[in-house]
Design an enzyme around this catalytic site. Structure first.
Site, PDB file in Angstrom:
ATOM      1  N   LYS A 175       0.865  -1.176   0.000  1.00 33.19           N
ATOM      2  CA  LYS A 175       0.000   0.000   0.000  1.00 33.19           C
ATOM      3  C   LYS A 175       0.906   1.232   0.000  1.00 33.19           C
ATOM      4  CE  LYS A 175      -3.853   1.965   2.688  1.00 33.19           C
ATOM      5  NZ  LYS A 175      -4.744   1.756   3.867  1.00 33.19           N
TER       6      LYS A 175
ATOM      7  N   SER B  21      -9.601   1.827   2.873  1.00 38.27           N
ATOM      8  CA  SER B  21      -8.737   2.596   2.024  1.00 38.27           C
ATOM      9  C   SER B  21      -7.680   1.768   1.302  1.00 38.27           C
ATOM     10  CB  SER B  21      -8.041   3.676   2.864  1.00 38.27           C
ATOM     11  OG  SER B  21      -7.195   3.069   3.833  1.00 38.27           O
TER      12      SER B  21
ATOM     13  N   SER C 193      -9.833  -0.619   7.085  1.00 37.86           N
ATOM     14  CA  SER C 193      -9.302  -0.517   5.718  1.00 37.86           C
ATOM     15  C   SER C 193      -8.584  -1.737   5.176  1.00 37.86           C
ATOM     16  CB  SER C 193      -8.381   0.684   5.606  1.00 37.86           C
ATOM     17  OG  SER C 193      -9.160   1.854   5.516  1.00 37.86           O
TER      18      SER C 193
HETATM   19  N1  GLN Z   1     -13.221   4.215   6.538  1.00 39.41           N
HETATM   20  C1  GLN Z   1     -12.502   4.582   7.715  1.00 39.41           C
HETATM   21  C2  GLN Z   1     -12.067   6.028   7.619  1.00 39.41           C
HETATM   22  O1  GLN Z   1     -12.300   6.608   6.644  1.00 39.41           O
HETATM   23  C3  GLN Z   1     -11.344   3.665   7.942  1.00 39.41           C
HETATM   24  C4  GLN Z   1     -10.166   3.987   7.137  1.00 39.41           C
HETATM   25  C5  GLN Z   1      -8.984   3.142   7.491  1.00 39.41           C
HETATM   26  O2  GLN Z   1      -9.100   2.095   8.134  1.00 39.41           O
HETATM   27  N2  GLN Z   1      -7.808   3.627   7.094  1.00 39.41           N
HETATM   28  O3  GLN Z   1     -11.504   6.560   8.523  1.00 39.41           O
END
Ligand code: GLN
Length: 483
Positions: A76, A151, A175
């Site tokens: 990532k 994400s 994410s």
């Molecule tokens: N959807 C969550 C957020 O927007 C989690 C994102 C994540 O785990 N990086 O904060």
């Protein structure tokens, strides 16, 4: 060759059926051919990959072995990679070449993994759809009109489309698990502190945790083995021995106590997903598990608490991107204030700006007690709920997401609708617990995930349950048409 799992690749390399160099070339060609449909990579690292593959082949020729020696993966794009762009999906870091490798990157490279590239992601890991990336949205290989989740959506889409067998992700509120669910993968968020955060660009430091995305629990065990462990460079990394995760896969589930929280089956859950979750419960019962209804009474407060704490930490972490020290700087600033304002205004996208504003507000004098402190107290209540539940059960099971993947753009105008998709995942981050999502079936041709949560440092138990489930189901073997 692109269908092989990490475990099969390790066997193929050990048996000299193919070399890492051959495999790497096949996958790089496949990425070049198919990724334009998905947009799952921000950067490809072909030269590095071929150099690492040749080195891994040479190490094997010298008698070395290891499950990751010569295995192709991707990171990532928030794991720092020395000399390679590390963008975090943001214009702010479009020109940033990290001067060092993140601990996860260095550990996997030392184990002989081959880095094919850096995967697309929501900007600064903020999102559940992978649409907030500066490099454009990622498409779900199960239906190119749908989001892959976020994400870590680039890692998920690439692995689901068989562009490579496994990739790293990070999970601050879901994410890893949420994109795994939406693309039919197995993804594991380890216990907070199990995997070093050093060199992982911070979103919300008390919640962030790196982990593996792969097609099977067996492969997650292999990748996690290479990622986990104490790191003196990360003060929140925990100095506990790392167990042999692959060895934990084969335990019997006889007598395993599985708790199913009644709060999970509320009105917000798609009834078709509820049915698939009940089917997975039945499957695990057949394998000897004992099911018990439990309660997590404070779950309803998790989303509001998370969406105060995560933005608060983000507003602090992202203050370093000021146009002076890292990344983007605006043209012709009039003075220092103009430099800060325009560099941040032009470098950050709208979702990141929204979170910085919410976070700075929640931390400001006069509001700190009302919002931030209150959210931290809720966090403790949520953790206590889990501690109570784990006195009675070994594993907690439920849906990973309330809905399957949605159409690209469908939730863009309503950020809260996207935040609600995190309802089942964020509690594990608030409590620091390990969680895993695995394939549990399909709704309208779109994958659905079942989530397992375990007590601290019981990643092995999660992998064990998921592996036994996968030995008896075939959801995880389904391949999206066209890939
Ligand atoms: N959807 C969550 C957020 O927007 C989690 C994102 C994540 O785990 N990086 O904060």
């Amino acid at each position: 060759m692109h269908q092989l799992t990490l475990a099969e690749i390790a066997r193929g390399l050990a048996d000299k059926k193919f070399s890492s160099e051959e495999l790497t070339k096949v996958l790089l060609a496949r990425i070049a051919q198919l990724d334009p449909q998905l947009n799952s990579f921000i950067s490809l690292t072909e030269d590095l990959a071929l150099t690492q593959a040749k080195a891994a082949d040479a190490r094997r020729a010298n008698g070395e072995s290891g499950a990751l020696l010569g295995a192709p993966i991707a990171h990532k794009d928030l794991f720092c990679t020395q000399g390679i762009r590390t963008s975090c999906g943001s214009k702010m870091l479009d020109n940033f070449k990290a001067p060092y490798d993140a601990t996860v990157v260095a550990k996997l490279a030392a184990a002989g993994a081959v880095t094919l590239g850096k995967t697309n992601m929501d900007e600064f890991a903020m999102g559940s759809a992978n649409e907030s990336s500066y490099y454009g949205a990622v498409k779900n290989p199960w239906n190119l009109d749908y989001v892959p989740g976020g994400s870590s959506g680039g890692s998920a889409a690439a692995v689901a489309a068989r562009l490579l067998p496994a990739a790293t992700g990070t999970d601050t509120g879901g994410s890893i698990r949420q994109p795994a669910a939406l693309t039919n993968l197995t993804g594991l968020k380890p216990t907070y502190g199990r995997v070093s955060r050093w060199g992982m660009i911070a979103y919300a430091s008390s919640l962030d945790q790196g982990g593996p995305l792969a097609r099977t629990a067996e492969d997650c065990a292999i990748l996690l083995q290479g990622m986990a462990g104490f790191d003196p460079n990360d003060s929140t990394s925990i100095d506990e021995p790392v167990p042999d995760y692959s060895a934990s896969l084969n335990g019997s589930l006889q007598g395993l106590r599985i708790g199913v929280p009644k709060e999970y089956f509320s009105a917000g859950l798609d009834p078709r997903i509820a049915e698939l979750i009940h089917n997975s419960v039945k499957e695990l019962e057949k394998l000897g598990a004992v099911i018990k209804e439990i309660s997590l009474p404070n779950m309803q407060h998790a989303i509001p608490a998370y969406y105060v704490i995560a933005p608060a930490e983000a507003s602090s972490n992202l203050s370093r991107f000021d146009g002076v020290r890292f990344g983007y700087r605006c043209e012709d600033p009039k003075n220092l204030e103009d430099l800060y304002k325009r560099s941040r205004g032009e470098g950050f996208g709208p979702e990141v700006q929204r979170r910085i504003m919410v976070g700075a507000y929640a931390l400001s004098a006069g509001y700190y007690d009302a919002y931030y402190l209150k959210a931290q107290k809720i966090r403790r209540l949520i953790k206590n709920d889990f501690m109570t539940a784990f006195n009675e059960v070994d594993i907690i099971l439920g849906p990973t997401t309330p809905n399957p993947a949605w159409k690209l753009g469908a939730k863009n105008s309503d950020p809260v609708a996207a935040y609600l998709e995190d309802v089942y995942t964020i509690t594990a981050n608030l409590a620091g617990l390990p969680g895993l999502s695995m394939p549990a079936g399909f709704v309208d041709g779109l994958p659905v995930g079942v989530q397992l949560l375990a007590p601290y440092f019981q990643e092995g138990r999660l992998l064990n349950v998921a592996h036994q489930y996968q030995l008896n189901t075939d959801w995880h073997t389904r391949t999206p048409t066209g890939f």
